[in-house]
Design a protein around this motif. Structure first.
Motif, PDB file in Angstrom:
ATOM      1  N   CYS A  67       0.855  -1.187   0.000  1.00  0.00           N
ATOM      2  CA  CYS A  67       0.000   0.000   0.000  1.00  0.00           C
ATOM      3  C   CYS A  67       0.893   1.239   0.000  1.00  0.00           C
ATOM      4  O   CYS A  67       1.875   1.311   0.745  1.00  0.00           O
ATOM      5  CB  CYS A  67      -0.888  -0.018   1.238  1.00  0.00           C
ATOM      6  SG  CYS A  67      -1.774   1.532   1.530  1.00  0.00           S
ATOM      7  N   CYS A  70       0.290   2.996   3.940  1.00  0.00           N
ATOM      8  CA  CYS A  70       0.676   2.339   5.197  1.00  0.00           C
ATOM      9  C   CYS A  70       1.867   1.391   5.016  1.00  0.00           C
ATOM     10  O   CYS A  70       2.409   0.886   5.989  1.00  0.00           O
ATOM     11  CB  CYS A  70      -0.511   1.617   5.824  1.00  0.00           C
ATOM     12  SG  CYS A  70      -1.069   0.173   4.912  1.00  0.00           S
ATOM     13  N   CYS A 110      -4.428   0.141   0.184  1.00  0.00           N
ATOM     14  CA  CYS A 110      -5.245  -0.897   0.821  1.00  0.00           C
ATOM     15  C   CYS A 110      -6.625  -0.311   1.112  1.00  0.00           C
ATOM     16  O   CYS A 110      -6.784   0.913   1.179  1.00  0.00           O
ATOM     17  CB  CYS A 110      -4.583  -1.400   2.107  1.00  0.00           C
ATOM     18  SG  CYS A 110      -4.644  -0.278   3.504  1.00  0.00           S
ATOM     19  N   CYS A 113      -6.789   2.158   4.239  1.00  0.00           N
ATOM     20  CA  CYS A 113      -6.290   3.532   4.069  1.00  0.00           C
ATOM     21  C   CYS A 113      -7.232   4.357   3.201  1.00  0.00           C
ATOM     22  O   CYS A 113      -7.280   5.577   3.310  1.00  0.00           O
ATOM     23  CB  CYS A 113      -4.895   3.517   3.420  1.00  0.00           C
ATOM     24  SG  CYS A 113      -3.574   3.038   4.543  1.00  0.00           S
ATOM     25  N   ARG A 205      -3.573   4.113  13.242  1.00  0.00           N
ATOM     26  CA  ARG A 205      -4.611   3.210  13.736  1.00  0.00           C
ATOM     27  C   ARG A 205      -3.918   2.041  14.453  1.00  0.00           C
ATOM     28  O   ARG A 205      -2.777   1.689  14.126  1.00  0.00           O
ATOM     29  CB  ARG A 205      -5.530   2.754  12.608  1.00  0.00           C
ATOM     30  CG  ARG A 205      -4.851   2.185  11.386  1.00  0.00           C
ATOM     31  CD  ARG A 205      -5.881   1.946  10.267  1.00  0.00           C
ATOM     32  NE  ARG A 205      -5.340   1.163   9.186  1.00  0.00           N
ATOM     33  CZ  ARG A 205      -4.869   1.683   8.045  1.00  0.00           C
ATOM     34  NH1 ARG A 205      -4.850   2.990   7.851  1.00  0.00           N
ATOM     35  NH2 ARG A 205      -4.403   0.896   7.091  1.00  0.00           N
TER      36      ARG A 205
END
Ligand SMILES: [Zn+2]
Length: 301
Positions: A67, A70, A110, A113, A205
């Protein structure tokens, strides 16, 4: 996020075709965003292992199956960096419809995100927002001025950083989460673009903070702990301990060069200086062995 080189010549034949350019002209001439089709910007095909996308395949090569935001290896969807149909921050903006097939505007992300609540149609800018394509004198679209790293788009100074335009070391550092929830990414630039990118894609997160420890720290930690256990049991001596620790620190350096691993930018950050190593890695090791590790890190550098 880390810096990525994605070459213009690596885009699919279909994206590069005159047919796609004519389809784009139809969209810009009519402003009919229903004409935007994923048969061009995704180009799905059947694969023995399931449905695939030719555009995703090409993006995966440049991004090493990770990704863009992230930096985890995942099934990444095609994300329009500048949203193609609407912009959350400006209700009167039509969306960047003329970039729907632009290679530098297609980024693998992803679903976490890019979902609603995370990036989705968010695209705040610091500078003046561009709302229409640049045209040549004959009415054709100036495709050279549709690129993310070129004026006028680059002058928007988007808060969301672009992995092919912006260098992460200018924007990001890491720290131990004060609540004991792994490793946080933090923004460091004066304009606040690093922190805004973290906010937009929710890069702190919980799953990500823990994943950074699991993927980047734990193997090293386990190996070091096993060595000290061997020393304690008399299976190795002090000299052998020192040698083995150096080997594992060498492995950390080696890992930071492997772009195909999860969280490469964190790996690079850790080995960039003894201070970074001390700040990010040592808190995961037993207090009484930390001084040995930091000395070993300094001497292998
Ligand atoms: Zn992601």
């Amino acid at each position: 996020m880390r810096f990525v080189v994605k070459r213009e010549e690596d885009k699919t034949d279909r994206l590069a075709s005159n047919e796609t350019y004519q389809a784009l002209l139809a969209i810009t001439n009519t402003l009919d965003k229903n004409l935007i089709t994923d048969t061009i910007y995704r180009e799905a095909y059947d694969h023995p292992d399931g449905k695939r996308s030719r555009v995703e395949d090409r993006l995966s090569l440049a991004y090493h199956n990770k990704c863009a935001y992230c930096e985890r290896i995942c099934k990444a969807d095609i994300e329009h960096y500048r949203p193609k149909k609407a912009v959350n921050e400006d209700g009167s903006h039509p969306g960047y419809y003329w970039l729907c097939y632009e290679w530098t505007n297609l980024i693998p992300s992803c679903i976490t995100c890019n979902r609603e609540g995370a990036k989705h149609n968010k695209f705040p800018v610091i500078g003046h927002r561009v709302s229409a394509p640049m045209l040549l004198a004959d009415g054709n679209i100036d495709l050279a001025l549709s690129k993310a790293g070129v004026t006028p788009l680059v002058d928007e100074r988007p808060y969301l950083l672009h992995p092919e335009v912006d260098h992460p070391e200018d924007y990001f550092e890491f720290e131990i989460d004060p609540d004991g929830e792994g490793i946080r990414i933090i923004g460091i630039d004066g304009e606040g673009r690093g922190n805004a990118t973290i906010q937009i894609c929710l890069l702190n997160r919980l799953e990500l903070k823990l994943d950074r420890v699991e993927r980047v720290i734990n193997d090293f930690k386990d190996a070091i702990n096993a060595l000290f256990l061997k020393l304690e049991n008399g299976n190795i001596n002090d000299g052998q301990l020192a040698d083995r620790i150096s080997e594992h620190i060498d492995l950390l350096h080696e890992r930071s060069l492997q772009e195909n691993r999860n969280h490469t930018y964190l790996s690079k950050y850790i080995v960039a200086s003894a201070e970074n190593f001390e700040k990010i890695v040592l808190p995961f090791l037993d207090l009484k062995i930390r001084h040995i590790l930091i000395e070993a890190f300094k001497s292998t550098n």
